[in-house]
Design an enzyme around this catalytic site. Structure first.
Site, PDB file in Angstrom:
ATOM      1  N   LYS A  54      67.248  28.462  13.863  1.00 27.96           N
ATOM      2  CA  LYS A  54      67.000  28.393  15.304  1.00 27.96           C
ATOM      3  C   LYS A  54      68.305  28.058  16.053  1.00 27.96           C
ATOM      4  CE  LYS A  54      62.218  27.025  14.494  1.00 27.96           C
ATOM      5  NZ  LYS A  54      61.237  25.930  14.378  1.00 27.96           N
ATOM      6  N   GLN A  98      60.652  19.450  15.115  1.00 28.75           N
ATOM      7  CA  GLN A  98      60.303  20.284  13.962  1.00 28.75           C
ATOM      8  C   GLN A  98      59.164  19.642  13.160  1.00 28.75           C
ATOM      9  OE1 GLN A  98      61.603  23.381  13.199  1.00 28.75           O
ATOM     10  NE2 GLN A  98      60.149  23.477  11.513  1.00 28.75           N
ATOM     11  N   ASP A 121      57.993  24.709  22.215  1.00 26.43           N
ATOM     12  CA  ASP A 121      57.123  25.134  21.107  1.00 26.43           C
ATOM     13  C   ASP A 121      55.671  25.293  21.570  1.00 26.43           C
ATOM     14  OD1 ASP A 121      58.151  25.819  18.651  1.00 26.43           O
ATOM     15  OD2 ASP A 121      58.283  23.761  17.900  1.00 26.43           O
TER      16      ASP A 121
END
Ligand code: NDP
Length: 292
Positions: A54, A98, A121
């Protein structure tokens, strides 16, 4: 190679080039760049690889990024304080925590702590609720479901009125995707590990999406001829013919299912690159929201 490949690598590259141009234009105009903060807790190798990919993608398009790598024993309070600090930092337009987190941490409350307009996200429970509600748009569409929808649109899969079967009901893929497909007027069936007669159900699917984490689980006899098949799974299997000793396969037995499907995503090169492209897109959107 079969000709009915849904090429996520190609589509993701064109999205990335588009974002790169947008950022170059902003810089030329003296405007600010988007900034993404990633938080990785512990040393799960897969998570580390995902975060690295990412960050590389951010670098390639000009998204400033700052990566926090915290030890496994980081406390809830420390993480909460970091998220609050990033919420208040105007240079950080997007925050990515994450997952999965180490077991001692309360994932839900940490996701809820991320400011809605920085939640690139899309996992803040309020955002997830907005996905479920009719007539209300989420602030961000979670990256993997967003990438899958882009692929279906690009390859002109008729979604409205289609029978869509989603195998897997995780918070990050299966469940939000099923809700989004419902909003797109598909008739959606969600399957999971307790589903009975799974092949009977998957054979009804005009659009079959599989996110279970079981290598090559879906075989040709489970697929309706002419279906669109989206394989989300990323599984590492032993392969002594490779230098690395392993290869990546999806949840779908690609070679045989490609013979019956109208179109199918490969692994790698299907959903994976789209997930990253959608993160970049969401980070651009976060910048727009910050400027409103
Ligand atoms: P989870 O492990 O969180 O969930 C798996 C889901 O699959 C559960 O709902 C489970 O059912 C269901 N399931 C497990 N076994 C079966 C079975 N035999 N039959 C039917 N359903 C079953 O998965 P994730 O959604 O996080 O990930 C799924 C896969 O997708 C993984 O391989 C992961 O690596 C990959 N992935 C890929 C991404 C990408 O960008 N390409 C992004 C995210 C994930 P139950 O709820 O009953 O337990």
């Amino acid at each position: 190679m079969t000709s009915n490949i849904i090429d996520g690598k190609k589509l993701s590259q064109s999205i990335r080039e588009d974002i790169k141009k947008q950022i170059e234009t902003r810089i030329a105009q003296g405007k600010s760049q988007p900034g993404l903060a990633t938080i990785l807790v512990g040393d799960d190798p897969a998570s580390r690889t995902y975060v690295r990919n990412k960050l590389r993608a951010c670098d390639a398009v000009g998204i400033r990024n700052i990566s926090y790598e915290l030890p496994q024993d980081t406390s809830q309070e420390e993480l909460d304080a970091l998220i609050k600090q990033l919420n208040n930092n105007p240079d950080v337009t997007g925050i990515l925590l994450q997952l999965p987190l180490p077991k001692h941490l309360d994932e839900e409350s940490l996701l809820a702590a991320i400011k809605l307009i920085k939640d690139v996200d899309g996992f803040n429970p309020i955002n997830v609720g907005r996905i479920a509600l009719r007539g209300i748009a989420p602030v961000f569409v979670p990256c993997t479901p967003a990438g899958i929808l882009e692929l279906l649109r690009e390859y002109e899969a008729p979604i409205a009125g289609a029978n869509a079967v989603v195998v897997g009901r995780s918070n990050i893929v299966g469940m939000p995707l099923a809700l989004l497909l419902t909003k797109e007027n598909a008739t959606v069936t969600i399957c999971h590990s307790k589903t009975k007669n799974l092949p009977e159900i998957t054979r009804q699917a005009d659009i079959l999406i599989v996110a279970i984490g079981k290598p090559e689980f879906i075989t040709a006899d489970m697929v309706k001829p002419g279906a669109y098949v989206i394989d989300v799974g990323i599984n590492s299997v032993d392969d002594s013919s490779r230098k690395s000793g392993y290869r990546l396969v999806g949840d779908v037995a690609f070679d045989e299912v490609a013979q019956v499907a109208k179109a199918i995503t490969p692994v790698p090169g299907g959903v994976g690159p789209m997930t990253i492209a959608m993160l970049l897109k969401n980070t651009m959107r976060a910048l727009e929201l910050a400027e409103q």
